[in-house]
Scaffold this motif. Structure first.
Motif, mmCIF file in Angstrom:
data_model
loop_
_atom_site.group_PDB
_atom_site.id
_atom_site.type_symbol
_atom_site.label_atom_id
_atom_site.label_comp_id
_atom_site.label_asym_id
_atom_site.label_seq_id
_atom_site.Cartn_x
_atom_site.Cartn_y
_atom_site.Cartn_z
ATOM 1 N N TYR A 1 4.326 7.543 -8.945
ATOM 2 C CA TYR A 1 3.986 6.168 -8.562
ATOM 3 C C TYR A 1 5.219 5.373 -8.139
ATOM 4 C CZ TYR A 1 2.052 1.444 -8.848
ATOM 5 O OH TYR A 1 1.680 0.147 -8.557
ATOM 6 N N THR A 2 6.306 5.498 -8.918
ATOM 7 C CA THR A 2 7.500 4.703 -8.631
ATOM 8 C C THR A 2 8.160 5.102 -7.316
ATOM 9 O OG1 THR A 2 8.838 6.226 -9.962
ATOM 10 C CG2 THR A 2 7.993 4.254 -11.065
ATOM 11 N N ASN A 3 7.909 6.318 -6.843
ATOM 12 C CA ASN A 3 8.467 6.750 -5.571
ATOM 13 C C ASN A 3 7.584 6.359 -4.389
ATOM 14 O OD1 ASN A 3 10.965 8.638 -6.052
ATOM 15 N ND2 ASN A 3 9.505 9.130 -7.664
ATOM 16 N N LYS A 4 6.349 6.001 -4.667
ATOM 17 C CA LYS A 4 5.429 5.637 -3.594
ATOM 18 C C LYS A 4 5.181 4.141 -3.494
ATOM 19 C CE LYS A 4 2.903 9.998 -3.201
ATOM 20 N NZ LYS A 4 1.567 10.643 -3.187
ATOM 21 N N HIS A 5 5.816 3.374 -4.380
ATOM 22 C CA HIS A 5 5.686 1.917 -4.358
ATOM 23 C C HIS A 5 7.086 1.298 -4.475
ATOM 24 C CE1 HIS A 5 1.696 3.324 -5.591
ATOM 25 N NE2 HIS A 5 1.226 2.208 -5.068
ATOM 26 N N GLU A 6 7.296 0.233 -3.750
ATOM 27 C CA GLU A 6 8.627 -0.396 -3.701
ATOM 28 C C GLU A 6 8.860 -1.367 -4.848
ATOM 29 O OE1 GLU A 6 11.533 -2.157 -0.258
ATOM 30 O OE2 GLU A 6 9.434 -2.801 -0.216
ATOM 31 N N TRP A 7 7.825 -2.049 -5.316
ATOM 32 C CA TRP A 7 8.024 -3.132 -6.268
ATOM 33 C C TRP A 7 8.720 -2.703 -7.567
ATOM 34 C CZ3 TRP A 7 6.151 -3.267 -11.150
ATOM 35 C CH2 TRP A 7 5.060 -2.451 -11.475
ATOM 36 N N PRO B 1 9.007 -0.385 3.488
ATOM 37 C CA PRO B 1 9.996 -1.226 2.791
ATOM 38 C C PRO B 1 10.018 -2.641 3.349
ATOM 39 C CG PRO B 1 11.095 0.269 4.303
ATOM 40 C CD PRO B 1 9.655 0.667 4.303
ATOM 41 N N SER B 2 10.184 -3.605 2.467
ATOM 42 C CA SER B 2 10.152 -5.019 2.843
ATOM 43 C C SER B 2 11.531 -5.522 3.241
ATOM 44 C CB SER B 2 9.616 -5.854 1.683
ATOM 45 O OG SER B 2 9.779 -7.234 1.940
ATOM 46 N N LEU B 3 11.651 -6.036 4.455
ATOM 47 C CA LEU B 3 12.906 -6.629 4.913
ATOM 48 C C LEU B 3 13.165 -7.946 4.204
ATOM 49 C CD1 LEU B 3 15.369 -6.810 6.780
ATOM 50 C CD2 LEU B 3 13.861 -7.813 8.521
ATOM 51 N N ALA B 4 12.134 -8.774 4.027
ATOM 52 C CA ALA B 4 12.306 -10.095 3.419
ATOM 53 C C ALA B 4 12.855 -9.996 1.997
ATOM 54 C CB ALA B 4 10.976 -10.842 3.423
ATOM 55 N N VAL B 5 12.280 -9.113 1.197
ATOM 56 C CA VAL B 5 12.741 -8.957 -0.188
ATOM 57 C C VAL B 5 14.166 -8.405 -0.214
ATOM 58 C CG1 VAL B 5 12.296 -7.821 -2.394
ATOM 59 C CG2 VAL B 5 10.386 -8.634 -1.011
ATOM 60 N N MET C 1 0.850 -1.195 0.000
ATOM 61 C CA MET C 1 0.000 0.000 0.000
ATOM 62 C C MET C 1 0.880 1.236 0.000
ATOM 63 S SD MET C 1 -2.944 1.135 2.750
ATOM 64 C CE MET C 1 -1.776 1.243 4.108
ATOM 65 N N ALA C 2 0.585 2.189 -0.844
ATOM 66 C CA ALA C 2 1.368 3.424 -0.928
ATOM 67 C C ALA C 2 1.101 4.285 0.290
ATOM 68 C CB ALA C 2 0.989 4.192 -2.195
ATOM 69 N N LEU C 3 2.163 4.842 0.824
ATOM 70 C CA LEU C 3 2.047 5.682 2.005
ATOM 71 C C LEU C 3 2.827 6.959 1.814
ATOM 72 C CD1 LEU C 3 2.699 2.993 4.760
ATOM 73 C CD2 LEU C 3 0.488 3.920 4.120
ATOM 74 N N GLY C 4 2.466 7.999 2.516
ATOM 75 C CA GLY C 4 3.286 9.193 2.567
ATOM 76 C C GLY C 4 4.375 8.972 3.590
ATOM 77 N N PRO C 5 5.289 9.953 3.796
ATOM 78 C CA PRO C 5 6.317 9.816 4.821
ATOM 79 C C PRO C 5 5.660 9.512 6.159
ATOM 80 C CG PRO C 5 6.754 11.705 3.430
ATOM 81 C CD PRO C 5 5.404 11.212 3.051
ATOM 82 N N LEU D 1 15.013 6.975 -15.269
ATOM 83 C CA LEU D 1 14.625 8.240 -15.889
ATOM 84 C C LEU D 1 13.157 8.556 -15.588
ATOM 85 C CD1 LEU D 1 15.442 10.600 -17.743
ATOM 86 C CD2 LEU D 1 14.722 9.190 -19.686
ATOM 87 N N VAL D 2 12.308 7.551 -15.688
ATOM 88 C CA VAL D 2 10.893 7.717 -15.359
ATOM 89 C C VAL D 2 10.737 8.080 -13.893
ATOM 90 C CG1 VAL D 2 8.675 6.511 -15.129
ATOM 91 C CG2 VAL D 2 10.077 6.178 -17.184
ATOM 92 N N GLU D 3 11.469 7.390 -13.036
ATOM 93 C CA GLU D 3 11.378 7.646 -11.595
ATOM 94 C C GLU D 3 11.765 9.084 -11.261
ATOM 95 O OE1 GLU D 3 13.172 5.732 -7.477
ATOM 96 O OE2 GLU D 3 14.491 6.045 -9.203
ATOM 97 N N PHE D 4 12.879 9.543 -11.809
ATOM 98 C CA PHE D 4 13.347 10.897 -11.514
ATOM 99 C C PHE D 4 12.414 11.949 -12.119
ATOM 100 C CE2 PHE D 4 17.842 8.996 -11.321
ATOM 101 C CZ PHE D 4 17.712 8.759 -9.966
ATOM 102 N N SER D 5 11.878 11.664 -13.306
ATOM 103 C CA SER D 5 11.024 12.644 -13.969
ATOM 104 C C SER D 5 9.662 12.778 -13.284
ATOM 105 C CB SER D 5 10.827 12.282 -15.441
ATOM 106 O OG SER D 5 10.164 11.041 -15.568
ATOM 107 N N GLU D 6 9.212 11.739 -12.608
ATOM 108 C CA GLU D 6 7.922 11.786 -11.916
ATOM 109 C C GLU D 6 7.934 12.696 -10.693
ATOM 110 O OE1 GLU D 6 5.555 7.625 -12.692
ATOM 111 O OE2 GLU D 6 6.902 7.767 -10.975
ATOM 112 N N GLY D 7 9.129 12.829 -10.083
ATOM 113 C CA GLY D 7 9.193 13.606 -8.854
ATOM 114 C C GLY D 7 8.788 12.772 -7.651
#
Length: 301
Positions: free
Chosen positions: A257-263, A19-23, A1-5, A247-253
């Motif tokens: 989505y990529t900054n709010k989800h770990e997978w 963040p997942s310890l197991a993974v 689930m996406a979370l804020g700080p 590049l997608v991650e950095f451009s999204e800010g």
């Protein structure tokens, strides 16, 4: 689930998700094994130029070990900075390994008189310096961006600005890497086809030992060098795919989505980059190539 700080008793999490310890443990184990095997092969074949890949594998392993610790200490800045920086930067070194290997394969396969711009698009002796030069610029920009991103503490008034500026700088580094690596990829894949005409000449130049090996400078080498070239090509494409993800991650800010989800980080970075280390354990350049010291002998240039 996406979370804020997330707020904690001791501060605010550096992650926008749990963040997942197991993974992280599984990933750290896989990269740790790959690093050990890479180090052993490096010593076994005395391929000193391959120290670059040894360092890259070590950075990945330490980065994910650091992530294991960071998942349990999400408010601790030093360990977050360590794991983030190492994971971001190590593929840049792997790209340098591809440049070096392609150059050494070319020097092995193509006779001196045939090393033309028409064949290689870049003078063979300058392939490594030119592309590694771009790699260093990309590395410095990504390092600067990573430091700026990591220096932003959650809760600070200028935290979002620091993160966005850092991601902008890192994105510039990724773009430079993508352009240089994209051009290199086309040249490396093209060489699969243009190099075929030199195979027979190569067999005539060196003494054959059975069906699979020949002797170069007194040492037995595997004759199936195209397999190594294909691994270089595959590694190139994987690093390109990972660079596009970053590049997608950095451009999204920070709100993307990529900054709010770990997978996505594990699927498009950890999983994509792992073969770039693991494949070379089996198809090690020391099996196929002579002259894996820091410099090529003059007679081979």
């Amino acid at each position: 689930m996406a979370l804020g700080p997330r707020s904690h008793e001791t501060g605010t999490s550096f992650y926008q998700y749990d963040p997942s310890l197991a993974v992280a443990i599984v990933t750290a184990d896989l990269y740790g094994i790959a690093f050990i095997l890479t180090f052993v092969q490096w010593i076994r074949y005395k391929s000193w130029i391959w120290a670059v890949m040894v360092l890259a594998a070590a950075m990945e392993a330490v980065g994910y070990i650091g992530r294991c610790i960071s998942t349990q200490n999400v408010t601790e800045k030093p360990i977050y900075v360590l794991q983030f920086s190492l994971i971001i930067l190590s593929p840049v070194l792997m790209a340098a390994c591809c440049y070096i290997l392609f150059s050494r394969i070319l020097f092995l396969v193509v006779p001196r008189e045939s090393r033309t711009l028409r064949l290689c698009w870049v003078p063979p002796r300058f392939i490594t310096p030119i592309f590694v030069g771009f790699d260093i610029v990309a590395l410095l920009l990504q390092l600067s961006g990573a430091i700026m991103i990591s220096s932003a503490s959650p809760g600070d008034s200028d935290s979002a600005d620091k993160v966005d500026k850092g991601k902008g700088i890192a994105m510039a580094g990724v773009i430079i890497q993508l352009i240089a690596f994209g051009l290199f990829s086309v040249a490396a894949v093209r060489f699969n086809f243009t190099s075929k005409r030199f195979s027979k000449e190569l067999e005539q130049r060196y003494e054959q030992v059975g069906e699979k090996e020949y002797i170069i400078d007194g040492r037995v080498r595997n004759r199936h060098w195209p397999a190594l070239l294909r691994v270089v090509n595959l590694t190139t494409l994987l690093i390109l795919a990972r660079s596009i993800y970053r590049l997608v991650e950095f451009s999204e800010g920070s709100g993307g989505y990529t900054n709010k989800h770990e997978w996505p980080m594990y699927v498009f970075d950890a999983l994509v980059i792992y073969p770039c280390v693991a494949l070379f354990v089996y198809w090690h350049p020391g099996k196929y190539l002579p002259h894996l010291g820091l410099r090529l002998p003059k007679e081979s240039r």
